[in-house]
Write an enzyme that holds these catalytic residues in place. Structure first.
Site, PDB file in Angstrom:
ATOM      1  CG  ASN A  12     -17.813  28.124  -0.694  1.00 33.77           C
ATOM      2  OD1 ASN A  12     -18.278  29.181  -1.108  1.00 33.77           O
ATOM      3  ND2 ASN A  12     -17.861  27.764   0.590  1.00 33.77           N
ATOM      4  CE  LYS A  14     -15.003  29.247   2.313  1.00 29.93           C
ATOM      5  NZ  LYS A  14     -14.422  28.911   3.601  1.00 29.93           N
ATOM      6  CG  HIS A  99     -20.045  26.938   4.315  1.00 35.18           C
ATOM      7  ND1 HIS A  99     -19.328  27.600   5.291  1.00 35.18           N
ATOM      8  CD2 HIS A  99     -19.137  26.335   3.516  1.00 35.18           C
ATOM      9  CE1 HIS A  99     -18.036  27.410   5.073  1.00 35.18           C
ATOM     10  NE2 HIS A  99     -17.888  26.642   4.007  1.00 35.18           N
ATOM     11  CD  GLU A 101     -16.825  30.262   5.864  1.00 33.73           C
ATOM     12  OE1 GLU A 101     -17.283  30.653   4.772  1.00 33.73           O
ATOM     13  OE2 GLU A 101     -15.687  29.757   5.973  1.00 33.73           O
ATOM     14  CD  GLU A 169     -16.822  22.577   3.798  1.00 41.03           C
ATOM     15  OE1 GLU A 169     -15.989  22.697   2.895  1.00 41.03           O
ATOM     16  OE2 GLU A 169     -17.518  23.525   4.199  1.00 41.03           O
ATOM     17  N   GLY A 175     -10.070  26.779   6.102  1.00 41.42           N
ATOM     18  CA  GLY A 175      -9.213  27.957   5.982  1.00 41.42           C
ATOM     19  C   GLY A 175      -8.040  27.980   6.952  1.00 41.42           C
ATOM     20  CB  SER A 214      -7.149  22.922   4.778  1.00 37.05           C
ATOM     21  OG  SER A 214      -7.410  24.005   5.651  1.00 37.05           O
TER      22      SER A 214
HETATM   23  P1  PGA Z   1     -11.047  26.077   2.573  1.00 32.32           P
HETATM   24  O1  PGA Z   1     -12.663  26.233   2.716  1.00 32.32           O
HETATM   25  O2  PGA Z   1     -10.801  25.141   1.427  1.00 32.32           O
HETATM   26  O3  PGA Z   1     -10.561  27.466   2.316  1.00 32.32           O
HETATM   27  O4  PGA Z   1     -10.573  25.504   3.867  1.00 32.32           O
HETATM   28  C1  PGA Z   1     -13.516  25.145   2.499  1.00 32.32           C
HETATM   29  C2  PGA Z   1     -14.949  25.574   2.641  1.00 32.32           C
HETATM   30  O5  PGA Z   1     -15.271  26.348   3.557  1.00 32.32           O
HETATM   31  O6  PGA Z   1     -15.810  25.161   1.854  1.00 32.32           O
END
Ligand code: PGA
Length: 254
Positions: A12, A14, A99, A101, A169, A175, A214
Site C-alpha cells: 500500500n 498510500k 483503511h 487512515e 491492522e 507506521g 510495521s
Molecule cells: P506500515 O503501514 O507498513 O507503514 O506500518 C501499513 C498499512 O497502513 O497498510
C-alpha cells in the site's frame, strides 16, 4: 499461515509515489517471477494517478495491481472520487477499502466500508477490507469487541475467499515500528477466523487474513509463521522494490 491458503502480500503506497517511482514498480514486476508467484500472490496498490501505468508495466508478469480506495457508486457527481469500475477499467484487480487512515481522515464508517466492498464486487474487484483497533482500545482489552463489530458491519453478506481479503491492522502498529507480539497476533487472527467461519462457513475457512502494521523484511518470516496469518499488508516497506521483494521472498520460504 493457514494450510492450503496461498500467502498474499499487498503493498500500500498510500499518498506516495510520482512518475519517478515507476522504476520501483518495474523492478517489482521483474522480481515477481513465476517461481515466486507459485508460492505467493503479490499485489501493489499505488496512488490512483499511477494505476493505469502500473498495470501496463506489470502486464505479462504475475504482479497484480490494485487501488487504495473507491466510491460506492459506479459514476456520477462525486468530485475527486474514483469508482471501482474506473479501477477495473485501468485493469486493477484489487481495492483496499476501510483503511484506518480513510476511516480517520475522511470519517468513513463501517457502513461506508461495506458499500465500497460491494462496489468492488460489482466491478469484479477483490476487496481488501481493513479492520483494526486503536491503541486505547487495545490497552483497555477491547480489541475483540471492536474487531467483531467492524467485521460484522464492514464485511457484507455473501463474502467469499474469491472476492474478499481481510486485513487486520492495529492502528497503533501502522507506521510506528511497533507490532503486537506473535502470541497476540495469533489470538486475534484466531478470533477473526472464528467470526468468518461462523458467518461464511467454508468461505470463511478459506478467506485470507492478512496482518498489517510495521511489516518489514526482518519480521515478515516470524509474522507469517503465526497461525491464521495468510500474508501481509505492507505500507512503508512497499515503496522500495528491494524491501518489498525481500518480504515476498521471505513468505516464499515459510
Ligand atoms: P506500515 O503501514 O507498513 O507503514 O506500518 C501499513 C498499512 O497502513 O497498510
Amino acid at each position: 499461515m493457514t494450510p492450503d491458503i496461498k500467502p498474499f502480500v499487498a503493498g500500500n503506497w498510500k499518498m506516495n509515489g510520482q512518475r519517478d517511482s515507476l522504476d520501483q514498480l518495474a523492478l517489482m514486476a521483474r522480481g515477481v517471477d513465476e517461481a515466486l508467484f507459485d508460492k505467493v500472490d503479490v499485489v501493489v496498490c499505488p496512488p490512483a494517478t499511477l494505476l493505469y501505468v502500473a498495470t501496463t508495466l506489470s502486464e505479462d508478469t504475475p504482479l497484480m495491481v490494485g487501488a487504495q480506495d473507491c466510491h460506492r457508486e459506479a459514476k456520477g457527481a462525486h468530485t475527486g472520487d474514483v469508482s471501482a469500475e474506473m479501477v477495473a477499467d485501468c485493469l486493477g484487480e484489487f481495492c483496499i477499502v476501510g483503511h484506518s487512515e480513510r476511516r480517520t481522515d475522511h470519517g468513513e464508517t463501517d457502513f461506508h466500508v461495506a458499500g465500497k466492498a460491494q462496489a468492488c464486487w460489482r466491478a469484479g474487484l477483490t476487496a481488501i477490507i481493513c479492520i483494526g483497533e486503536t491503541e486505547a482500545e487495545y490497552d483497555s482489552g477491547r480489541a475483540e469487541e471492536v474487531l467483531g463489530r467492524q467485521l460484522a458491519m464492514s464485511v457484507p453478506e455473501g463474502a467469499t475467499e474469491k472476492d474478499t481479503v481481510i486485513a487486520y491492522e492495529p492502528v497503533w502498529a501502522i507506521g510506528t515500528g511497533k507490532t503486537p507480539s506473535p502470541d497476540d497476533i495469533r489470538d486475534i487472527h484466531a478470533f477473526i477466523r472464528d467470526v468468518l467461519v461462523e458467518r461464511f462457513g467454508g468461505h470463511g475457512e478459506r478467506m485470507r487474513i492478512l496482518y498489517g502494521g510495521s511489516v518489514k523484511p526482518d519480521n515478515a518470516t516470524e509474522l507469517l509463521s503465526v497461525n491464521n496469518v495468510d500474508g501481509a499488508l505492507v505500507g512503508g516497506a512497499s515503496l522500495k522494490a528491494q524491501d518489498f521483494l525481500a518480504i515476498c521472498e521471505s513468505y516464499r520460504k515459510v
